[in-house]
Design an enzyme around this catalytic site. Structure first.
Site, PDB file in Angstrom:
ATOM      1  N   THR A  46       0.132   5.422  -0.786  1.00  0.00           N
ATOM      2  CA  THR A  46      -0.317   5.009  -2.112  1.00  0.00           C
ATOM      3  C   THR A  46      -0.630   6.199  -3.006  1.00  0.00           C
ATOM      4  O   THR A  46      -0.291   6.212  -4.193  1.00  0.00           O
ATOM      5  CB  THR A  46      -1.573   4.125  -1.988  1.00  0.00           C
ATOM      6  OG1 THR A  46      -1.298   3.052  -1.089  1.00  0.00           O
ATOM      7  CG2 THR A  46      -1.979   3.565  -3.334  1.00  0.00           C
ATOM      8  N   TYR A 109      -0.377  -8.564  -3.217  1.00  0.00           N
ATOM      9  CA  TYR A 109      -0.151  -9.522  -4.288  1.00  0.00           C
ATOM     10  C   TYR A 109       0.109 -10.946  -3.781  1.00  0.00           C
ATOM     11  O   TYR A 109      -0.488 -11.896  -4.269  1.00  0.00           O
ATOM     12  CB  TYR A 109       0.998  -9.083  -5.210  1.00  0.00           C
ATOM     13  CG  TYR A 109       1.130  -9.966  -6.435  1.00  0.00           C
ATOM     14  CD1 TYR A 109       0.243  -9.825  -7.500  1.00  0.00           C
ATOM     15  CD2 TYR A 109       2.103 -10.957  -6.515  1.00  0.00           C
ATOM     16  CE1 TYR A 109       0.336 -10.647  -8.609  1.00  0.00           C
ATOM     17  CE2 TYR A 109       2.200 -11.793  -7.616  1.00  0.00           C
ATOM     18  CZ  TYR A 109       1.313 -11.634  -8.669  1.00  0.00           C
ATOM     19  OH  TYR A 109       1.400 -12.460  -9.757  1.00  0.00           O
ATOM     20  N   TYR A 135      -1.879  -0.442   7.746  1.00  0.00           N
ATOM     21  CA  TYR A 135      -2.733   0.045   6.660  1.00  0.00           C
ATOM     22  C   TYR A 135      -3.393  -1.152   5.997  1.00  0.00           C
ATOM     23  O   TYR A 135      -2.723  -1.978   5.386  1.00  0.00           O
ATOM     24  CB  TYR A 135      -1.884   0.838   5.663  1.00  0.00           C
ATOM     25  CG  TYR A 135      -2.621   1.450   4.493  1.00  0.00           C
ATOM     26  CD1 TYR A 135      -4.008   1.571   4.468  1.00  0.00           C
ATOM     27  CD2 TYR A 135      -1.910   1.945   3.400  1.00  0.00           C
ATOM     28  CE1 TYR A 135      -4.668   2.145   3.398  1.00  0.00           C
ATOM     29  CE2 TYR A 135      -2.554   2.527   2.320  1.00  0.00           C
ATOM     30  CZ  TYR A 135      -3.924   2.619   2.319  1.00  0.00           C
ATOM     31  OH  TYR A 135      -4.578   3.183   1.248  1.00  0.00           O
ATOM     32  N   ARG A 140      -6.714  -2.921  -2.854  1.00  0.00           N
ATOM     33  CA  ARG A 140      -5.422  -2.795  -3.537  1.00  0.00           C
ATOM     34  C   ARG A 140      -4.496  -3.979  -3.262  1.00  0.00           C
ATOM     35  O   ARG A 140      -3.708  -4.352  -4.118  1.00  0.00           O
ATOM     36  CB  ARG A 140      -4.717  -1.498  -3.119  1.00  0.00           C
ATOM     37  CG  ARG A 140      -5.359  -0.232  -3.669  1.00  0.00           C
ATOM     38  CD  ARG A 140      -4.535   0.982  -3.281  1.00  0.00           C
ATOM     39  NE  ARG A 140      -5.087   2.218  -3.805  1.00  0.00           N
ATOM     40  CZ  ARG A 140      -4.781   2.747  -4.988  1.00  0.00           C
ATOM     41  NH1 ARG A 140      -3.922   2.132  -5.776  1.00  0.00           N
ATOM     42  NH2 ARG A 140      -5.326   3.880  -5.394  1.00  0.00           N
ATOM     43  N   LYS A 164      -4.872   2.403   9.679  1.00  0.00           N
ATOM     44  CA  LYS A 164      -5.652   3.080   8.646  1.00  0.00           C
ATOM     45  C   LYS A 164      -6.518   2.001   8.014  1.00  0.00           C
ATOM     46  O   LYS A 164      -6.028   1.134   7.287  1.00  0.00           O
ATOM     47  CB  LYS A 164      -4.745   3.735   7.607  1.00  0.00           C
ATOM     48  CG  LYS A 164      -5.513   4.410   6.469  1.00  0.00           C
ATOM     49  CD  LYS A 164      -4.570   4.982   5.422  1.00  0.00           C
ATOM     50  CE  LYS A 164      -5.365   5.580   4.266  1.00  0.00           C
ATOM     51  NZ  LYS A 164      -4.464   6.081   3.179  1.00  0.00           N
ATOM     52  N   ILE A 206      -7.071   9.433   7.425  1.00  0.00           N
ATOM     53  CA  ILE A 206      -5.983   9.808   6.515  1.00  0.00           C
ATOM     54  C   ILE A 206      -6.658   9.970   5.176  1.00  0.00           C
ATOM     55  O   ILE A 206      -7.082   8.999   4.551  1.00  0.00           O
ATOM     56  CB  ILE A 206      -4.854   8.760   6.493  1.00  0.00           C
ATOM     57  CG1 ILE A 206      -4.162   8.731   7.854  1.00  0.00           C
ATOM     58  CG2 ILE A 206      -3.846   9.094   5.399  1.00  0.00           C
ATOM     59  CD1 ILE A 206      -3.086   7.665   7.985  1.00  0.00           C
TER      60      ILE A 206
END
Length: 296
Positions: A46, A109, A135, A140, A164, A206
């Site tokens: 990202t 989304y 992840y 987000r 992550k 990360i």
């Protein structure tokens, strides 16, 4: 899997003032991170703004990092999306040449159910020629991959080697650490929560800030992994202000402002719909970099 213990860096994609990809700055950034002692590099996550890069630009970024790294550190490539079929198509050996693992974000989304998330990653696992790091970043994606879903995937697919975890929820992180198999890595995706997660059995981070202050942040993570709480705490508290600053106006605007002031990148440009850090934030970042404290 030990290759991904410690400090990973989610690399930015530097842009020139005309918003073209800045290869020279990316070269400097890779060298700076390697010299700073980080353990591995994450490309086109990202923070690398892949959503606004063309396929040709993404290939340029990959080729540049592979060339400059020259095999010194393990490389992880971001391969994710909200179209499962498209993600599976992207998981071909040719596209992954030069990389050691993939980082795959939970579908965004669409807001799938937990079963939908499981089925998505089932296809990723069945089709990836490389180890997979999940992840989870609900801030987000709009949906949270719950610990029971992660545990289910970890127990079923041996090539899903870690996650992550960036939910910003320590209780959720603890549930993951308690429930996953012993060889499954829980990696912090939140710079501020790296220390408590690592001390509780996590595999490190990360990180975003580690590409700006690689030596200091890596020292904190290493101290935590070694159980040196006094050193780890001191470094953590020293880093808290700059971690707050780089995320205050969104990522990667803040970290790009840091890298510009350190003369690692030519400019702090980001592509719309992101905008560069304000002059007020840049001033506070500058103060931290000069004297180690932020304006209050």
């Amino acid at each position: 899997m030990k290759s991904f213990t410690g400090t990973g860096v989610a690399l930015v994609t530097p842009f020139r003032h005309d918003l073209s990809v800045d290869v020279r700055s990316l070269e400097r950034l890779v060298e700076y991170a390697v010299a700073g002692g980080v353990d591995y590099l994450v490309v086109l996550g990202t923070t690398g703004e892949p959503a606004t890069l063309t396929a040709e630009e993404q290939q340029l970024v990959k080729d540049t990092v592979i060339r400059v790294n020259a095999g010194r550190l393990p490389l992880v490539l971001g391969v994710g999306g909200n179209n499962t079929a498209a993600v599976v198509k992207a998981l071909n050996k040719e596209a992954l040449n030069g990389f050691d693992a993939v980082l795959s974000v939970s579908p965004y989304y669409n807001k799938p159910t937990q079963e939908g998330i499981y089925k998505h990653f089932e296809q990723v696992a069945l089709n990836s020629p490389l180890p997979v790091i999940l992840y989870n970043v609900p801030g987000r994606t709009g949906s949270n991959m719950l610990p029971e879903t992660v545990i289910r995937l970890a127990e079923k697919f041996g090539n899903i080697i870690g996650i992550k975890e960036a939910a910003g929820d320590l209780v959720q992180a603890f549930r993951l650490l308690k429930g996953v198999p012993d060889d499954f890595m829980v990696i912090s995706g939140d710079d501020m929560l790296t220390l408590p997660m690592t001390l509780s059995g996590g595999a490190g981070v990360i990180s975003v800030i580690a590409q700006g202050l690689p030596e200091k942040f890596t020292a904190m993570v290493n101290a935590a992994l070694e159980g040196n709480l006094e050193k780890a705490n001191a470094l953590h508290y020293d880093l808290m202000d700059i971690i707050d600053l780089i995320f205050e106006e969104g990522n990667p605007a803040g970290i790009k402002a840091v890298l510009e002031q350190l003369d690692i990148v030519e400019s702090a440009e980001v592509r719309l719909p992101l905008v560069v850090a304000t002059s007020e934030l840049r001033s506070r970042i500058s103060r931290y970099l000069q004297v180690g404290t932020a304006f209050t």
